[in-house]
Motif scaffolding. Structure first.
Motif, short mmCIF file in Angstrom:
data_model
loop_
_atom_site.label_atom_id
_atom_site.label_comp_id
_atom_site.label_asym_id
_atom_site.label_seq_id
_atom_site.Cartn_x
_atom_site.Cartn_y
_atom_site.Cartn_z
N PRO A 4 0.78 -8.85 -2.55
CA PRO A 4 0.47 -9.61 -3.76
C PRO A 4 1.69 -10.39 -4.25
O PRO A 4 2.82 -10.02 -3.94
CB PRO A 4 0.08 -8.52 -4.77
N GLY A 5 1.42 -11.44 -5.01
CA GLY A 5 2.52 -12.23 -5.58
C GLY A 5 3.07 -13.24 -4.61
O GLY A 5 3.12 -14.43 -4.88
N ASP B 62 5.66 -5.74 -3.68
CA ASP B 62 5.22 -7.14 -3.70
C ASP B 62 6.36 -8.06 -3.27
O ASP B 62 7.52 -7.66 -3.29
CB ASP B 62 4.73 -7.53 -5.10
N ARG C 99 0.99 -9.41 4.32
CA ARG C 99 0.06 -9.65 3.20
C ARG C 99 0.45 -8.79 2.01
O ARG C 99 0.26 -7.57 2.03
CB ARG C 99 -1.37 -9.35 3.63
N GLU D 223 0.84 -1.19 0.00
CA GLU D 223 0.00 0.00 0.00
C GLU D 223 0.88 1.24 0.00
O GLU D 223 1.59 1.49 0.97
CB GLU D 223 -0.94 -0.03 1.20
N LEU E 282 7.73 -10.72 -4.59
CA LEU E 282 8.73 -11.18 -5.55
C LEU E 282 9.83 -10.13 -5.74
O LEU E 282 11.02 -10.44 -5.72
CB LEU E 282 8.05 -11.48 -6.90
#
Lengths: 276, 363
Positions: free
Chosen positions: A63-64, A40, A61, A14, A42
């Protein structure tokens, strides 16, 4: 001896919260240099390996890949010995709210921060980190301890979404499709499982099959005493292991009866092969 | 055909176990009725001794009751009333009354030592048949309505419990701590950097929370209000996700006042974000679109929630299952089979959830 300014990497998906953490950190620790902010899991691993900072702030938390998975991957790929070796970074997890994670962290030396981040609480974390960095020259945050903590976290229920500590029904046959056929592969014949991209390779002494079930789900359905996890992407039949060798870089590799490959053992699971 | 046969067979299953205490209670009530009937008869025929109508009344009444009350356990009950469903529900009391009357007469005659079937007793016979019929209907109705009443009560309690549980689960998903604390953390930052936007966001959050907390209390609101609530939520998420999320809401002017169940679409939009956009590093776009199409029984309202996210996970996590099942349950309770929720994975990727139910004109 004058140490260079410590460098930190922030992984937070975020943008406002990443900016907020950066702001609060600059107030609490003016000497700290933020070398990268990624959104993220990765990129977090990629950037951390490229920049090799002393400090990591990982959101859980993302993404990815979750912050926890990113930390595990980083621990496996971190250059541990040799001329380019640097101590593993001090790791701080940042989480909005997760009862289990908080419980898991409570017992740990790795710090965690709860969002919204309070300046007073951040100050404590900064002191901890400063002490850790000052106590050792060159500052060695003990990689072994970090590994033990990560293992502990990965096993804690509810920390990793979708992972469950409870083992389901014991699997005895694995349906593996090839073309328009389905082979029923007896688990008793499997020597090891290896995650490869979107598939998991199932290897017996004679053959190889591909299945789509993620390794994480397989682990839950297999007997942990029979199959050991030796790497983020590898699960081996324990009684098929013949030798474990350490190469010049300090990495462990093991060999199995009936298979020619040498399988790498990650740091996270190296403790399984400490000689008695 | 086979279903009908199966049903007929099913009607013979003894579906409910016998509750003996309940049966004893019914027997005592029946006997009390018999006493009352005998007393009324005596009042009309003061020259008769009291014990003869009493014996007849007890014999006929008790036998009728036993035949009907025990006989009903041979049939599958209607869940609403506990009375046998369909034809058996009518045949059983008729048979019970006839057999009970004949058998009860024989029993009473043997008990009294003389028969009311004696010649010349035509008027007497008519009276006794009439009394039996009237009394039987009164007693059957009394038991039937009593049993229906207790069953309906039990079902109401159960429904209330389920509703309360669903409400609680809805609150738990809507006020998920992760969402709450992350939103607050964002607001904390905005207050320092962009106070005007922070105020806007706090207002949105207030609306979102208020809607969530009162969603259970009011059942319907205009579609425009529903879209406004979605906008609150999407704005909060846009603040958190930044450039990773974009959204469009499309609501034709003609449909603005159409009544819809409160926060029906909320779980669908939440799923689109949580399981579609959040796992994707690149994020994506959400579009919510309302429209109509002709149906078999008049026009249908169609609302689509489309996202360009990761697509449906192979095994949906519990939260998602709850979201979808909750929408389905609400649609079913309001529109029966006319309300549908269809979730698809378009070939272009992402997920499309489509809600369809009969269009009711604006009030």
């Amino acid at each position: 001896m004058n140490q260079p300014a410590p460098r930190a990497l922030i992984a937070e998906d975020e943008p406002l919260l990443a900016a907020a953490l950066q702001q609060e950190l600059s107030r609490a620790w003016p000497g700290l240099q933020i070398v990268a902010t990624v959104g993220d899991g990765l990129s977090a691993v990629r950037q951390a390996l490229a920049l090799q900072p002393e400090l990591l702030f990982f959101d859980i938390r993302m993404p990815g890949q979750s912050g926890l998975d990113a930390a595990v991957e980083l621990a496996e790929d971190w250059p541990g010995t040799g001329p380019s070796a640097r101590p593993f970074p001090a790791l701080v997890f940042v989480t909005a709210y997760d009862q289990y994670a908080v419980q898991a962290f409570e017992a740990q030396a790795i710090d965690y921060l709860l969002k919204p981040i309070q300046p007073a609480r951040l100050q404590k974390t900064v002191q901890k980190l400063q002490q850790a960095l000052a106590n050792h020259a060159p500052y060695a945050i003990d990689l072994e301890a970090t590994m033990a903590q990560l293992r502990h976290l990965l096993a804690a229920p509810g920390v990793v979404p979708g992972s469950s500590a409870s083992s389901g029904a014991a699997l005895t046959l694995i349906p593996a499709s090839s073309g328009n056929r389905v082979h029923m592969v007896p688990v008793a014949e499997v020597l090891y499982f290896e995650a490869a991209d979107k598939y998991v390779r199932v290897l017996t002494a004679a053959r190889e099959f591909l299945i789509r079930t993620p390794l994480k789900e397989l682990i839950a359905q297999l007997d942990q005493r029979v199959f050991w996890q030796i790497h983020r992407s590898t699960l081996v039949r324990a009684d098929a292991i013949t030798t474990v060798t350490r190469d010049e870089a300090g990495k462990l590799h093991l060999e199995l009866t009936g298979r020619p490959e040498k399988l790498p053992v990650s740091r996270l699971y190296a403790h399984l092969f400490k000689a008695m | 055909m086979s279903a009908a046969l199966h049903d007929r067979d099913g009607a013979w299953r003894r579906a409910t176990p016998i509750d003996w205490l309940d049966k004893l209670r019914n027997l005592l009530r029946t006997m009390a009725f018999c006493l009352v009937i005998a007393a009324i008869q005596c009042a009309f025929q003061p020259d008769w001794p009291y014990d003869i109508p009493l014996r007849y009344s007890l014999a006929i009444g008790t036998l009728c009751w036993a035949l009907i009350d025990f006989g009903r356990h041979l049939f599958r009950p209607n869940p609403d009333t506990g009375w046998p469903a369909g034809i058996p529900g009518l045949v059983l009391p008729a048979l019970g009354i006839i057999l009970g009357y004949l058998g009860g007469n024989l029993l009473a005659a043997w008990w009294c030592g003389f028969s009311s079937w004696a010649p010349g007793g035509g008027a007497q016979l008519r009276i006794s048949i009439g009394i039996t019929l009237l009394a039987s209907f009164a007693v059957i109705y009394f038991f039937y309505s009593g049993s229906k009443h207790t069953r309906l009560h039990a079902r109401m309690d159960e429904a209330r419990g389920q509703a309360a549980e669903a409400q609680l689960r809805l609150l738990q998903t809507q006020l998920e701590p992760h969402m709450l604390f992350n939103t607050l953390a964002n607001l904390r930052m905005l207050i320092g950097t962009d106070p005007a936007r922070a105020q806007q966001m706090i207002d949105r959050m207030i609306d979102y929370l208020r809607a969530t907390l009162s969603a259970s209390r009011s059942t319907e609101h205009p579609l425009a209000t529903e879209f406004e609530r979605l906008r609150d939520y999407l704005e909060l998420m846009a603040m958190r996700m930044g450039p990773r999320m974009a959204y469009t809401l499309t609501l034709p002017e003609a449909l603005r006042a159409v009544p819809v169940p409160t926060l029906l679409l909320q779980p669908l939009v939440e799923n689109a974000i949580r399981h579609g956009l959040e796992p994707q590093v690149a994020g994506g776009r959400i579009s919510v679109r309302a429209g109509t199409r002709p149906g078999a029984h008049g026009p249908l309202l169609v609302i689509e929630v489309h996202d360009t996210g990761a697509g449906l996970p192979p095994a949906p996590p519990p939260g998602q299952r709850f979201g979808l099942s909750q929408v389905r349950e609400r649609l079913a309770s309001l529109h029966g089979s006319a309300g549908t929720l269809d979730v698809q994975t378009p070939s272009a990727g992402g997920t499309c959830a489509c809600v369809t139910f009969p269009l009711r004109p604006a009030p």
